[in-house]
Structure formats: structure tokens, C-alpha cells
Design an enzyme around this catalytic site. Structure first.
Site, PDB file in Angstrom:
ATOM      1  N   GLU A  66      39.734  49.143  48.984  1.00 34.75           N
ATOM      2  CA  GLU A  66      41.227  49.648  48.791  1.00 34.75           C
ATOM      3  C   GLU A  66      41.820  49.545  47.285  1.00 34.75           C
ATOM      4  O   GLU A  66      42.510  50.460  46.758  1.00 34.75           O
ATOM      5  CB  GLU A  66      42.357  48.998  49.731  1.00 34.75           C
ATOM      6  CG  GLU A  66      42.100  49.504  51.103  1.00 34.75           C
ATOM      7  CD  GLU A  66      41.044  48.630  51.870  1.00 34.75           C
ATOM      8  OE1 GLU A  66      40.159  47.997  51.339  1.00 34.75           O
ATOM      9  OE2 GLU A  66      40.944  48.788  53.319  1.00 34.75           O
ATOM     10  N   HIS A 135      47.188  43.155  62.087  1.00 37.12           N
ATOM     11  CA  HIS A 135      47.374  44.651  62.204  1.00 37.12           C
ATOM     12  C   HIS A 135      48.495  45.251  62.771  1.00 37.12           C
ATOM     13  O   HIS A 135      48.465  46.103  63.779  1.00 37.12           O
ATOM     14  CB  HIS A 135      46.043  45.031  63.235  1.00 37.12           C
ATOM     15  CG  HIS A 135      44.634  45.043  62.700  1.00 37.12           C
ATOM     16  ND1 HIS A 135      43.728  43.716  62.352  1.00 37.12           N
ATOM     17  CD2 HIS A 135      43.775  45.742  61.954  1.00 37.12           C
ATOM     18  CE1 HIS A 135      42.912  43.873  61.890  1.00 37.12           C
ATOM     19  NE2 HIS A 135      42.779  45.116  61.595  1.00 37.12           N
TER      20      HIS A 135
END
Lengths: 339, 324
Positions: A66, A135
Site C-alpha cells: 500500500e 477489518h
């Protein structure tokens, strides 16, 4: 917003992807990159069918890297392209926050306005399906706190498409935070409001303008994202019990449409802020400050807020639903304001 | 490499050195007797690049209009060698309205879009951005390249490794330049880095890696030329590590008590060494040395004068430019 005729009912995910696809058709500088955005179509459907239409040159699967690919998005944007980059889960911000906060959001300011970063960073937020602490977060308040990026939080298919097109056309970095539970995915419980009428033609929804999702006179609920859907359910139910609820869908946190909030609260005199993000130092406190700075006397009842009570999102269903802003909790909070 | 190339590189190194020397002088001029980092006409941290001129000069000799550089917190040598306007850069360092960034950036955040030059104060984090610029050049079909600069300390950051991998996977026209000046602030390379050479790390990503020893500007010129030609031809990224020299402290005010080899630093200064070798070749006369120095003095003095005579921004200006 363009005049439009043809509408169909589509999911939020499909509406988002359609907005991206139409911008890709219009502007060759627009391209998509991220993890599993290609043949998979985005884990939460945000790039559905784009790979088939535009191919691997414009819908680029990245390594799980990322910092690398968000930084590459920034570099491409600086050179005049318009990347739409996906951070799969917003929870992954920890591995790339330097690029987001120190680079994407600051370059325009640091350069004295000489360098633009026209980039969309879209990411999946929210819980409700037992994905636990790493998450399931929303974190929009974290991004909104840091100067230099717009923060967009659509709640329905129509806004998802219009805000996406606006975000891509914006010359600033835009965090586009969609809620997994609002995407209309077949593999996750969904509110019927996750499927809605969406014009086929491209259109924009302005960034920085809240919507009054439902008018009412007794209580204002200020909220965003999936909590708008829950709040509308509650408002419709309470209508039958004689409580008239106005639902303000913020649609973006940066810029924040304080005018629409104050207008509604001025009318009802009672306010509940519903936020799936953490409670302290976040959106709910910010709305309280906006009201207090304007005129604390506009409230007939003390300010009320419902948010995740400063705990990580737990796994087991009773625990998770114990901290999320559910319809039941929203209903109870509204009734408290009316008591 | 022609005589003209050599002279141009010498001239550029002298110009950069004069700049850094004068900035050092100016920086300290109004910070005494009680040294205060936030005081004076040039406040804040100051990382000067003296000794590292060969890294910038050897690379930038090959760059052309449209090529990009992302530099780290120690950026002046790359900025000047890449053609960033000295007046505007100096005004930025002085925090003036006429600066590159209207006084919002300062010495670690110099942005010059005309020259596709930028820097970041966060080490290694300019590398992914350079990959993105290279991606843009590749997508636009130009033969421009992006140069990403980092120190050897930064090569232990994840961003370094992510960038090498990304550039290799996507065959991007990017050149990673690692300036190994032996010191990550006060930590020697031996204590920070596994392996002898970052050029070896490049091979782990399947891209060419070269290590230039002895802070040699001509060797750097050759290595950079090959890497840049390769990138322009669409053959992908390369890494060059130069063993360079931090002639002064990490930042101004660094007493360098940790530095055991301090007493030999001046002997290793690359500029007198290069002058001597050019004189030996007959490419540089005493008169030329004096002329080149005088030229650099005048240019730098004028830039400092420009900066000092420029207006400061106002407090209200701080609220501008958050958004376009």
C-alpha cells in the site's frame, strides 16, 4: 446535476463502479489501481466489470504494497493523471498513513498551491459482519481530522455514483469511504436501501453538501454512511408512533456542511448524532462543537450522541452489536430526546 | 565524457558547495550567543549536502526537461543540479512570499513543478511518489525518467523495498539513487544495514544495481548515464548507490561527537580532489578555478540578497492553499 430520464435500480457497488467507468470513458487520464481491483472487481464490488471493459492497462492490480501503490498514485496525480486508488480495507491505513497524510494530503499546501494531487483514494469501511477489530473500523474521523483531504461518505447508490464522479473531477485528494454493509453485496446482509434508482447518465453530487434524507419536525438525526439507512428505518417506524424525525445525511465530512446541520437543528431543537466511528474526539463531538459555537440555546434538550464507545470492534456477534449504532439504540436515543 | 562535461560538473559542484557554505554561514549568523534552532532569518532544521555533490551532479548531467526528481530531507544539491531556480529556492528557505512554495514548505519541502522536482522530509517516502511519476511518463508514452533519492539509512525502510519491487514489476523508468554517506544521523552503516551494498539488494528485485566507490563524480556520471539510457529505452528501473561523504553534521548544530573519522573528513572532500585531477589532465587552469568560484559567489550572493529583500507572508496566508 444533469437532467436525466432513464433510471434503474442498482446496488451501491454497481453505482460506484459505473461512475468510475463513465469517467474513464470521458477522460483517458483516469485509471484504477489497487489490490484485486482487476478480474476480481474489487473485494467489495467497487470496480465491478471495469476490468472487462478497460483491461489491465487501466484497471491495474497491484502488489500488496500500500505504501508503494498509494505513493505511486500520488506521483501519477502530480504528473496530471487522475488515479482512482483502492485501499482494500480502511483498517489497512496503518501501513500507508505516511503517504496518505504526509504526502497526498500535504503536497498542495506545502507547495504553496503550486502542485495539485487530483486523486481518489477509496476504501471499505464498517462492521456488522464479525470481521473484528482490524477489518471493521470506519476511521473517517481520523482522516477528517488531518488537513488536506476531502472525505466523502456516501449512504446510497445515487450519491455513490454522483459523489464518485465529483471526486474524480476534483483537483484535490478525496478519500471516498464506502460502507461494506451499504454496498448491496449478495454475500452480506443488506438493507434494501443499498439498492436504489440510479440514472444511467453521468451526473455529479456536490462534495460538501449534506442532504436532508427525510424531513421531520421533532428531532434531527445527523448521520452518515450506513447509519443513514438505519436512521431512515427508525424515522419511518417512529412516524407511526407520532414522532417526526428529520434525517440529515452529511455525505461528506470534509468539507462539512454545517449550514444544513444548523438549519435542521434550529428547526427541531433536538439533535442526535449517530456515528459508527469511535465516540471520543470524533464526528459526534465536532457536531456538538458546531452547535455550541453557533448558538447552544437552539437546543431544547441536551445534545445526544450514539457512537462506538471507544473500544476496538469485537468479534462475537453479541459483542459487536453491543457497540454498533443499531436501529434499536437509535430508536431509544430518539425516544429519550422526546421524553 | 568530454572536457566540457568535466568542466560543467566541476562548475556545478563548486556552485552547490558555495551555496551550502553561504547558507551555513547565514543560518548561524543570527543564532548566537544562545543557539536557538527556531531563531534567525533561517529558522528550523538545516541539512546541508556539502560533500555529496558528486551524487547529484553525476546524475543530473543526464537529465532533461520533464524528468522528475524526488529528493529527501537533504535536497539542495539535487535541486540546484536539476535546475531549480536559486532565487526562489533561497527565498523559500528564508520563508518568503517569493519562495518556491510561498514560505509554506521550507528547506525540506521544496516543490518546483516546472522542473518536476519535489522533496519529502520523511525518508524513503519520496520513492513511491517517484514510481508514480515514472508510471505517468510510461503511460503518456514519453521517454522521461524519474530519479528517487534516499540515503543508506532510508534503504532500511519498507518504502524502499516496496518501491523497488513495484518499479521492477511494472518496468518503470525510475532510477533509485542511494547516497551512502556512512551515517544515518549518528548510527554508522555497520550498525544499521545488513549486507555491504544496496546495489546487491537491487539484484534481489531483478534490477541492475551499481555501487560507485570513492565519491567519484565521473564514475557516478557513467553509472547514471547507463541507468538513465536504460530507463528511457523502456528497459526499466536501476539502482545506483554512491559511497559519498557527509562533510558536515547531519544538521547544523550537530557536534558530531559520535564521529570517529571526523579528522580525515576534509582530506576526503571531493571538490579539491576533482580540481586536482582536472588540473592534472590539463582541463582546468588556476584562472578557471578562480573564475568559476567568483561566478558561484556572485550567483549565491544575489540569491541570498533576493531572499532577504523579499516580503514575508502574513499570518492570514497560512489559511490559504489547503485545497485547490
Amino acid at each position: 446535476m444533469s437532467t436525466t430520464t432513464e433510471s434503474r435500480r442498482v446496488t451501491t457497488a454497481k453505482a460506484m463502479a459505473e461512475g468510475i467507468g463513465q469517467e474513464m470513458q470521458r477522460d483517458p487520464n483516469v485509471f484504477v489501481m489497487g489490490e484485486d481491483v482487476g478480474a476480481y472487481g474489487g473485494i467489495f464490488g467497487s470496480t465491478t466489470d471495469l476490468f472487462g471493459e478497460f483491461g489491465p492497462d487501466r484497471v491495474i492490480d497491484t502488489p500488496i504494497s500500500e505504501t508503494g501503490f498509494i505513493g505511486a498514485g500520488i506521483g501519477a496525480a502530480v504528473e496530471g493523471l487522475r488515479p482512482v486508488v483502492e485501499l482494500m480495507f480502511v483498517d489497512f491505513y496503518g501501513v500507508c498513513m505516511d503517504q496518505i497524510s504526509n504526502h497526498m494530503a500535504k503536497i498542495h499546501y506545502e507547495s504553496g498551491g503550486n502542485v495539485k494531487v487530483p486523486m481518489v483514494l477509496m476504501s471499505a469501511t464498517g462492521g456488522g459482519y464479525s470481521d473484528a477489530a482490524q477489518h471493521s473500523q470506519c476511521l473517517w474521523g481520523t482522516f477528517a481530522h488531518l488537513p488536506g483531504m476531502k472525505v466523502v461518505v456516501p449512504s446510497n447508490p445515487y450519491d455513490a455514483k454522483g459523489l464518485m464522479i465529483s471526486a474524480i473531477r476534483d483537483d484535490n485528494p478525496v478519500m471516498y469511504l464506502f460502507h461494506k454493509g451499504g454496498q448491496g453485496l449478495v454475500w452480506m446482509e443488506k438493507n434494501p436501501r443499498s439498492i436504489g434508482e440510479v440514472p444511467e447518465e453521468p451526473y455529479t453530487v456536490p462534495i460538501g453538501k449534506a442532504a436532508v434524507a427525510k424531513e421531520g419536525t421533532d428531532v434531527t438525526i445527523v448521520t452518515l454512511s450506513l447509519s443513514v439507512q438505519h436512521s431512515l428505518d427508525v424515522a419511518e417506524q417512529l412516524e407511526g408512533e407520532g414522532i417526526s424525525v428529520e434525517v440529515v445525511d452529511l455525505r461528506s465530512l470534509v468539507p462539512l456542511d454545517t449550514e444544513t446541520v444548523l438549519e435542521s437543528v434550529g428547526k427541531t431543537g433536538r439533535v442526535l448524532v449517530v456515528d459508527e466511528d469511535y465516540k471520543s474526539f470524533g464526528l459526534t463531538g465536532e457536531i456538538a462543537a458546531v452547535i455550541a459555537e453557533n448558538d447552544p440555546g437552539m437546543l431544547k434538550k441536551p445534545f445526544s450522541r450514539l457512537a462506538v464507545p471507544d473500544v476496538p470492534i469485537p468479534y462475537a456477534r453479541p459483542l459487536e452489536y453491543g457497540v454498533l449504532p443499531t436501529r434499536e439504540k437509535i430508536t431509544a436515543a430518539v425516544k429519550d430526546l422526546m421524553a | 565524457m568530454t572536457e566540457l562535461d568535466r568542466l560543467a560538473m566541476y562548475r556545478q559542484m563548486v556552485r552547490i558547495r558555495q551555496y551550502e557554505a553561504r547558507i551555513m554561514q547565514e543560518y548561524h549568523a543570527d543564532k548566537s550567543p544562545a543557539w536557538d534552532i527556531g531563531a534567525g532569518l533561517i529558522p528550523g532544521e538545516m541539512h546541508l549536502s556539502a560533500g555529496q555533490e558528486p551524487a547529484a551532479v553525476g546524475v543530473c548531467a543526464h537529465l532533461k526537461k520533464g524528468d522528475a526528481i524526488t529528493a529527501p530531507h537533504r535536497p539542495h544539491h539535487f535541486a540546484l543540479a536539476h535546475g531549480v531556480d536559486m532565487n526562489k529556492m533561497t527565498a523559500e528557505i528564508y520563508g518568503r512570499e517569493t519562495g518556491l512554495c510561498r514560505g509554506k514548505g521550507g528547506h525540506m519541502h521544496l516543490f518546483d513543478p516546472d522542473n518536476h522536482f519535489s522533496c519529502s522530509g520523511i525518508i524513503a517516502q519520496g520513492l513511491p511518489v517517484a514510481c508514480g511519476q515514472a508510471l505517468a511518463f510510461q503511460r503518456k508514452g514519453t521517454d522521461n525518467v524519474a530519479v528517487a533519492v534516499a540515503g543508506e539509512g532510508a534503504a532500511n525502510q519498507g518504502a524502499f523495498h516496496e518501491s523497488l519491487n513495484l518499479a521492477a514489476v511494472w518496468n518503470l523508468p525510475v532510477i533509485f539513487v542511494i547516497e551512502d554517506n556512512d551515517w544515518a544521523i549518528s548510527v554508522p552503516r555497520s550498525a544499521s544495514t545488513a549486507g555491504v551494498s544496496n546495489a546487491d539488494r537491487a539484484s534481489g528485485y531483478g534490477i541492475p544495481g551499481v555501487r560507485v566507490e570513492d565519491n567519484d563524480v565521473e564514475a557516478m556520471f557513467e553509472a547514471a548515464g547507463a541507468a538513465i539510457d536504460r530507463a528511457r529505452a523502456g528497459e526499466g528501473p536501476s539502482l545506483i548507490e554512491i559511497h559519498t561523504l557527509r562533510l558536515w553534521g547531519h544538521f547544523e548544530g550537530d557536534a558530531q561527537a559520535y564521529r570517529s573519522e571526523l579528522e580525515t573528513v576534509n582530506e576526503r572532500d571531493p571538490i579539491p580532489k576533482y580540481a586536482a585531477s582536472l588540473q592534472e589532465l590539463g582541463d582546468l587552469t588556476d584562472d578557471q578555478i578562480a573564475d568559476i568560484q567568483a561566478e558561484a559567489d556572485a550567483e549565491v550572493d544575489a540569491a541570498i540578497e533576493f531572499a532577504k529583500s523579499s516580503p514575508e507572508p502574513t499570518a492570514e496566508d497560512a489559511l490559504l492553499h489547503v485545497f485547490a
